[in-house]
Write an enzyme that holds these catalytic residues in place. Structure first.
Site, PDB file in Angstrom:
ATOM      1  N   LYS A 236       3.785  -2.640  -5.419  1.00 46.03           N
ATOM      2  CA  LYS A 236       2.591  -3.396  -5.047  1.00 46.03           C
ATOM      3  C   LYS A 236       1.907  -4.043  -6.266  1.00 46.03           C
ATOM      4  O   LYS A 236       2.223  -3.721  -7.411  1.00 46.03           O
ATOM      5  CB  LYS A 236       1.602  -2.465  -4.333  1.00 46.03           C
ATOM      6  CG  LYS A 236       2.143  -1.944  -2.988  1.00 46.03           C
ATOM      7  CD  LYS A 236       2.280  -3.069  -1.975  1.00 46.03           C
ATOM      8  CE  LYS A 236       2.466  -2.603  -0.544  1.00 46.03           C
ATOM      9  NZ  LYS A 236       3.658  -1.826  -0.275  1.00 46.03           N
TER      10      LYS A 236
HETATM   11  C1  PLP Z   1       2.395  -4.477   5.552  1.00 46.20           C
HETATM   12  C2  PLP Z   1       2.430  -3.030   5.146  1.00 46.20           C
HETATM   13  N1  PLP Z   1       1.766  -2.127   5.895  1.00 46.20           N
HETATM   14  C3  PLP Z   1       1.736  -0.837   5.583  1.00 46.20           C
HETATM   15  C4  PLP Z   1       2.416  -0.340   4.487  1.00 46.20           C
HETATM   16  C5  PLP Z   1       2.391   1.133   4.225  1.00 46.20           C
HETATM   17  O1  PLP Z   1       1.933   1.445   2.968  1.00 46.20           O
HETATM   18  P1  PLP Z   1       2.368   2.854   2.280  1.00 46.20           P
HETATM   19  O2  PLP Z   1       3.822   2.719   1.941  1.00 46.20           O
HETATM   20  O3  PLP Z   1       1.482   2.945   1.097  1.00 46.20           O
HETATM   21  O4  PLP Z   1       2.123   3.917   3.279  1.00 46.20           O
HETATM   22  C6  PLP Z   1       3.120  -1.228   3.671  1.00 46.20           C
HETATM   23  C7  PLP Z   1       3.843  -0.734   2.490  1.00 46.20           C
HETATM   24  O5  PLP Z   1       4.883  -1.116   2.111  1.00 46.20           O
HETATM   25  C8  PLP Z   1       3.152  -2.607   4.016  1.00 46.20           C
HETATM   26  O6  PLP Z   1       3.848  -3.481   3.283  1.00 46.20           O
END
Ligand code: PLP
Length: 382
Positions: A192
């Site tokens: 990210k």
């Molecule tokens: C659009 C979107 N939503 C939710 C998430 C979930 O985030 P995390 O991996 O921190 O739980 C991501 C992560 O890649 C994402 O790209």
């Protein structure tokens, strides 16, 4: 000196180019060391410090640090009151977590098709999907491009924003994405714009949401309660002080990292322009109407008729990592079985999802590497 006479240059010219690589340095090392020496690895002062700095950056009254973007989305849905039997209108073109969190609360994700240009939830399609069971809308700022929040706000329904890919993005009216007062979840996984390894942050406009979410992320304990006293159902969705210390150091360098990502995106746009003009390669949409993307990934759509798997394999042979990004959620086997989805329901999403490929993209990707990726893609597409 030519690459042939310079082993380092020769190695750089053939080394595999990874998809993503975080920018981490002495500031992060120092921040971690300080926390380790303090002995307070969790529930310590770095958590509120990171929250305050993040809230101020986005321009909201509150932020709550959580263990992942997914955890943030889950707590946000609970905070706006989504529960058993409700429906939540959302995008099928997203990472699976934005739909999964709806199921966590025994509600149903109701998908609507996407806009072919921005790849975000299409406001008209979303409006048509609203029923009297709709308890919330969950737009996703996909690939860091701001979703059309004003169009969704017109319905007067609670909104939870998936801003996991959108740190640094700005709406047409100048508000930062995540800054409109709805609970908005950011993600800090290693690829990210800002990373804490794993982690996330909710930005919040409401005092009540802040209170509930801080309690629910910490096993249902209110701030004034004793260690083993809990007055509601909660989770362990806390973010550690170690992670928050890294987050604070990353926040200090965020503007530089975002600017570097934007530079890499501009280089790609230039290097891939001939393939776009001559071969029909689709590039990420340009910023329009005052909306500004917070660059997260550089995803291209291959021309119709090109074999994507073969393209990815051939790129790998030329030393370039790439991957399909993103598959349509409703066509994943779990969603087909659970909700009975079938191909053809969301044609724009399905067409885009079948042709999308993420190319290497990170702040320190050099001009030379961008040129190598463009050259490799050009060879593969013929
Ligand atoms: C659009 C979107 N939503 C939710 C998430 C979930 O985030 P995390 O991996 O921190 O739980 C991501 C992560 O890649 C994402 O790209």
């Amino acid at each position: 000196m030519s690459a042939a006479g310079n082993p380092a240059a020769a190695a750089a010219a053939t080394e595999e180019i990874p998809l993503a690589r975080p920018v981490l340095g002495e500031a992060e090392e120092a921040a971690i060391t300080e926390v380790l020496r303090s002995g307070q690895l969790s529930l310590g002062p770095r958590v509120p410090a990171f929250e305050a700095a993040f809230a101020s950056r986005i321009g909201v009254p509150h932020a709550s640090a959580v263990s992942s973007g997914t955890a943030g989305l889950h707590l946000a849905l609970r905070a706006v009151g989504v529960s058993d039997g409700d429906e939540v209108v959302t995008s099928p073109f997203s990472f699976v977590a934005s739909a999964n969190v709806v199921l966590y609360e025994r509600a149903t994700p109701v998908f609507a098709d996407i806009d072919p240009r921005t790849l975000n939830l299409d406001p008209d399609a979303a409006a048509a999907a609203i029923t009297d069971r709709t308890a919330a809308l969950l737009p996703v700022h996909i690939f860091g491009y701001p979703a059309d929040l004003p169009a969704f706000e017109r319905h007067g329904l609670p909104i939870v924003e998936d801003a996991c890919e959108a740190l640094g993005a700005v709406h047409a009216d100048g508000t930062a994405v995540g800054g409109r007062g709805h609970p908005a979840a950011f993600g800090f996984y290693a690829n990210k714009q800002l990373t804490t390894g794993e982690g996330g942050m909710l930005t919040l406009g409401s005092d009540a949401h802040k209170e509930t979410i801080d309690s629910e992320r910490n096993q249902g304990r209110a701030p004034d309660m004793g260690w083993l006293d809990h007055d509601r159902l909660g989770f362990n969705y806390r973010l550690s002080d170690l992670a928050c210390a890294i987050g604070l150091a990353q926040l200090d360098r965020l503007d530089d990292m975002l600017a570097a990502r934007a530079r890499v995106a501009a280089s790609y746009r230039q290097a891939l322009a001939p393939l776009a003009a001559e071969r029909g390669l689709a590039l990420p949409c340009e910023d329009t109407g005052g909306n500004r993307r917070g660059w997260f990934v550089f995803v291209v759509q291959l021309p119709h008729g090109v074999d994507r798997d073969e393209t990815i394999r051939a790129l790998r042979e030329l030393g370039v990592q790439s991957k399909p990004y993103l598959p349509a959620i409703h066509l994943m086997s779990f969603y087909r079985e659970r909700l009975g989805h079938r191909p053809g329901e969301f044609p724009v999403c399905e067409d885009v999802a079948a042709r999308s490929v993420a190319l290497p993209f990170f702040p320190e990707l050099s001009e030379g590497q961008v040129a190598r990726v463009a050259e490799a893609l050009s060879r593969v597409l013929g």
